[in-house]
Design an enzyme around this catalytic site. Structure first.
Site, PDB file in Angstrom:
ATOM      1  N   GLY A  37      18.145  99.195  36.683  1.00  0.00           N
ATOM      2  CA  GLY A  37      19.387  99.636  37.310  1.00  0.00           C
ATOM      3  C   GLY A  37      20.326  98.468  37.525  1.00  0.00           C
ATOM      4  O   GLY A  37      20.252  97.446  36.850  1.00  0.00           O
ATOM      5  N   CYS A  38      21.209  98.611  38.493  1.00  0.00           N
ATOM      6  CA  CYS A  38      22.175  97.568  38.822  1.00  0.00           C
ATOM      7  C   CYS A  38      21.455  96.254  39.120  1.00  0.00           C
ATOM      8  O   CYS A  38      20.540  96.213  39.934  1.00  0.00           O
ATOM      9  CB  CYS A  38      23.007  98.008  40.029  1.00  0.00           C
ATOM     10  SG  CYS A  38      24.082  96.727  40.681  1.00  0.00           S
TER      11      CYS A  38
END
Length: 237
Positions: free
Chosen positions: A57-58
């Protein structure tokens, strides 16, 4: 404002949804930490620093988690899976470059093992059952992936995924892809140390700070209260 809240436009599903989430459940992380067993197979202790690369993810939150992990000497946000020419945030954010937002973890194997890093990655840093997304972020650039730097790392990662799936510690199968690292490219300077520099940003406060709390709770021996920042590493070199 542009730097501080750019992720709200590009990394969250919608600004409105994020604001609603923060208001309705400010203490709950988007991806809950899960208590999992350590890997049965782990790397042998070797001399010198080693490199591991994780995508989940981020990269702000993943970097933050490993910056608070003892034995990690540097955690650098960047891009892996695509070419050097396309390794920039505007291009990677399109989801068409093959890159994933990733974190290069330099660690001392005498202080922390590759298996322990994997345990933290699967337990705290992200939800490995989400396909091409993570929390509010969608697209292949937010995929769960382990980029291995040796045959031993691949063997350990594959074995651990099989172990966790067999134990059914998650409510769904793990979708994390494991493959060799072909190149890692550092992200832009404004992405580095982002969690520490912007703790009050709604995205960080809701999605990422709870991961740091979970790391402290579930891995007290490995937890560092003072993060090892990219800026401090550069200052000492």
């Amino acid at each position: 404002m542009r730097v501080s809240f750019g992720r709200l436009a590009l990394c969250a599903a919608t600004v409105g949804a994020l604001v609603w989430s923060v208001a309705s459940a400010p203490s709950r992380a988007a991806e809950e930490a899960v208590v999992i067993p350590p890997p049965k197979l782990d790397a042998k202790e070797t001399g010198g620093l080693q490199t591991a690369v994780f995508a989940g993810g981020c990269f702000w939150g993943v970097q933050g988690v490993f910056q608070h992990t003892s034995g990690v000497v540097n955690a650098l946000s960047g891009y892996a899976g695509g070419s050097k020419a396309s390794a920039s945030y505007p291009l990677v954010s399109t989801g068409t470059t093959g890159h994933a937002e990733a974190v290069e973890v330099k660690y001392d194997p005498k202080r922390i093992s590759y298996g322990k890093l994997l345990q933290i990655y699967f337990s705290v840093a992200h939800d490995p059952t989400q396909l091409d997304r993570q929390g509010p972020d969608t697209g292949p650039q937010y995929r769960s992936a382990i980029f291995t730097t040796s045959d031993e790392q691949k063997q350990i990662a594959d074995a651990y995924i099989a172990q966790l799936d067999a134990a059914k510690v998650f409510s769904a199968p793990i979708v994390t892809k494991v493959g060799p690292l072909k190149g890692f490219y550092a992200a832009e300077a404004y992405h580095q140390d982002y969690l520490t520099l912007h703790p009050n940003q709604p995205y960080i406060a809701y999605n990422d700070l709870p991961k740091i709390g979970a790391l402290k709770k579930l891995f007290p021996t490995e937890y560092l209260d003072k993060p090892t920042l990219v800026s401090s590493v550069k200052a000492t070199n």
